[in-house]
Motif scaffolding. Structure first.
Motif, mmCIF file in Angstrom:
data_model
loop_
_atom_site.group_PDB
_atom_site.id
_atom_site.type_symbol
_atom_site.label_atom_id
_atom_site.label_comp_id
_atom_site.label_asym_id
_atom_site.label_seq_id
_atom_site.Cartn_x
_atom_site.Cartn_y
_atom_site.Cartn_z
ATOM 1 N N VAL A 108 8.112 45.099 1.900
ATOM 2 C CA VAL A 108 7.465 43.790 1.827
ATOM 3 C C VAL A 108 8.270 42.831 2.689
ATOM 4 O O VAL A 108 9.406 42.485 2.350
ATOM 5 C CB VAL A 108 7.382 43.286 0.376
ATOM 6 C CG1 VAL A 108 6.666 41.936 0.326
ATOM 7 C CG2 VAL A 108 6.666 44.307 -0.504
ATOM 8 N N SER A 109 7.705 42.428 3.814
ATOM 9 C CA SER A 109 8.470 41.675 4.815
ATOM 10 C C SER A 109 8.944 40.319 4.315
ATOM 11 O O SER A 109 9.934 39.775 4.805
ATOM 12 C CB SER A 109 7.629 41.489 6.079
ATOM 13 O OG SER A 109 6.442 40.762 5.791
ATOM 14 N N SER A 110 8.244 39.763 3.315
ATOM 15 C CA SER A 110 8.597 38.432 2.819
ATOM 16 C C SER A 110 9.634 38.467 1.699
ATOM 17 O O SER A 110 10.039 37.420 1.196
ATOM 18 C CB SER A 110 7.346 37.709 2.325
ATOM 19 O OG SER A 110 6.721 38.455 1.279
ATOM 20 N N LEU A 111 10.050 39.674 1.288
ATOM 21 C CA LEU A 111 11.053 39.809 0.230
ATOM 22 C C LEU A 111 12.379 40.291 0.812
ATOM 23 O O LEU A 111 12.404 41.046 1.781
ATOM 24 C CB LEU A 111 10.586 40.804 -0.834
ATOM 25 C CG LEU A 111 9.356 40.436 -1.658
ATOM 26 C CD1 LEU A 111 9.069 41.540 -2.676
ATOM 27 C CD2 LEU A 111 9.551 39.098 -2.359
ATOM 28 N N SER A 112 13.467 39.866 0.185
ATOM 29 C CA SER A 112 14.780 40.337 0.608
ATOM 30 C C SER A 112 14.920 41.829 0.321
ATOM 31 O O SER A 112 14.112 42.434 -0.409
ATOM 32 C CB SER A 112 15.876 39.571 -0.133
ATOM 33 O OG SER A 112 15.877 39.932 -1.512
ATOM 34 N N VAL A 113 15.952 42.419 0.891
ATOM 35 C CA VAL A 113 16.235 43.838 0.640
ATOM 36 C C VAL A 113 16.405 44.089 -0.854
ATOM 37 O O VAL A 113 15.829 45.031 -1.421
ATOM 38 C CB VAL A 113 17.492 44.265 1.412
ATOM 39 C CG1 VAL A 113 18.028 45.595 0.893
ATOM 40 C CG2 VAL A 113 17.188 44.356 2.909
#
Length: 249
Positions: A102-107
């Protein structure tokens, strides 16, 4: 069934046809398959053979036109998408070629998300995430966004996400397909490490190097199993294994 490890996933008579502009494509044609606890199975074959479709059927991402799948001995014929979604969080970890983070969430949030969705407490989700990230060499990347990582790092995050709930079954669909040779070696090393701890793995790959890490290789061609061979029958490679398992063609 013979004595020995129980089947984690079993399929009988799987058929799946895709319909496109050029007409029907028979991706999976009557496949019978049994993967037992602790096995590392690599499914190889040319592009378009139906390997990924078979893996997606086993993970409930697609539905067979006919045939049945059992997870831990439970028939999935009547499962709807909502049930499959729950079971994927509980029983099945999936790693894709293009990571699907999910590109909008941090690792950290990417790794913890499946655990939180499965009802694990935030404290435990964080503990599991920290342990996996340390093991996978990702300590210090918790606050990074996926786009800030290399391809190899993103695939390690995807692997951590797939394993955070300790699923009985890990499905890996061309996990090194978008990586360089160094990244491929890293994925092979990590999959081998978790397998030696008893993780059941089904890997789809066209890469002979990755397939060589498995203890059983299935050659898939034109929607069917063309060959099924064990590479290593050493008991330590597969806890509880007892002899060669052959599949129906």
């Amino acid at each position: 069934m013979s004595d020995g490890p129980a089947s984690v996933v079993r399929a009988a008579g799987l058929v799946r046809t895709h319909f496109g502009e050029s007409g029907p494509t028979h991706a999976v044609r009557g496949v019978d398959l049994c993967v037992r606890q602790g096995e590392f199975v690599a499914i190889t074959g040319p592009s378009g053979a139906g390997k990924s479709t078979l893996l997606h059927l086993l993970g409930g991402l697609q539905r067979p036109d006919s045939g049945s799948i059992w997870l831990d001995g439970e028939c999935t014929d009547t499962w709807r998408e909502s049930r499959w979604a729950v079971e994927r969080r509980r029983r099945i970890g999936i790693v894709f070629q293009f990571f699907n983070l999910v590109s909008s969430l941090s690792v950290a949030d990417n790794v913890e998300l499946p655990a939180l969705l499965a009802g694990v407490s935030p404290k435990r989700a964080r503990t599991e995430r920290e342990a996996l990230m340390a093991e996978l060499g990702l300590t210090g990347k918790e606050r990074s966004m996926p786009g800030e990582l290399s391809g190899g790092e993103q695939q390690r995050v995807a692997l951590a996400r797939a394993l955070v709930n300790h699923p009985p079954l890990l499905l890996a669909d061309e996990p090194a397909g978008s990586l360089d040779s160094k990244g491929t070696r890293e994925v092979m090393r990590l999959l081998s490490r978790f397998h030696h701890r008893g993780q059941t793995i089904v890997l789809v790959t066209h890469d002979a190097r990755l397939a060589s890490a498995a203890d059983r290789v299935i050659s898939f061609f034109d929607g069917r199993i063309a060959d099924d061979a064990e590479l290593d029958t050493t008991p330590s490679r597969r806890p509880g294994a007892s002899g060669v398992l052959r599949l129906k063609d």
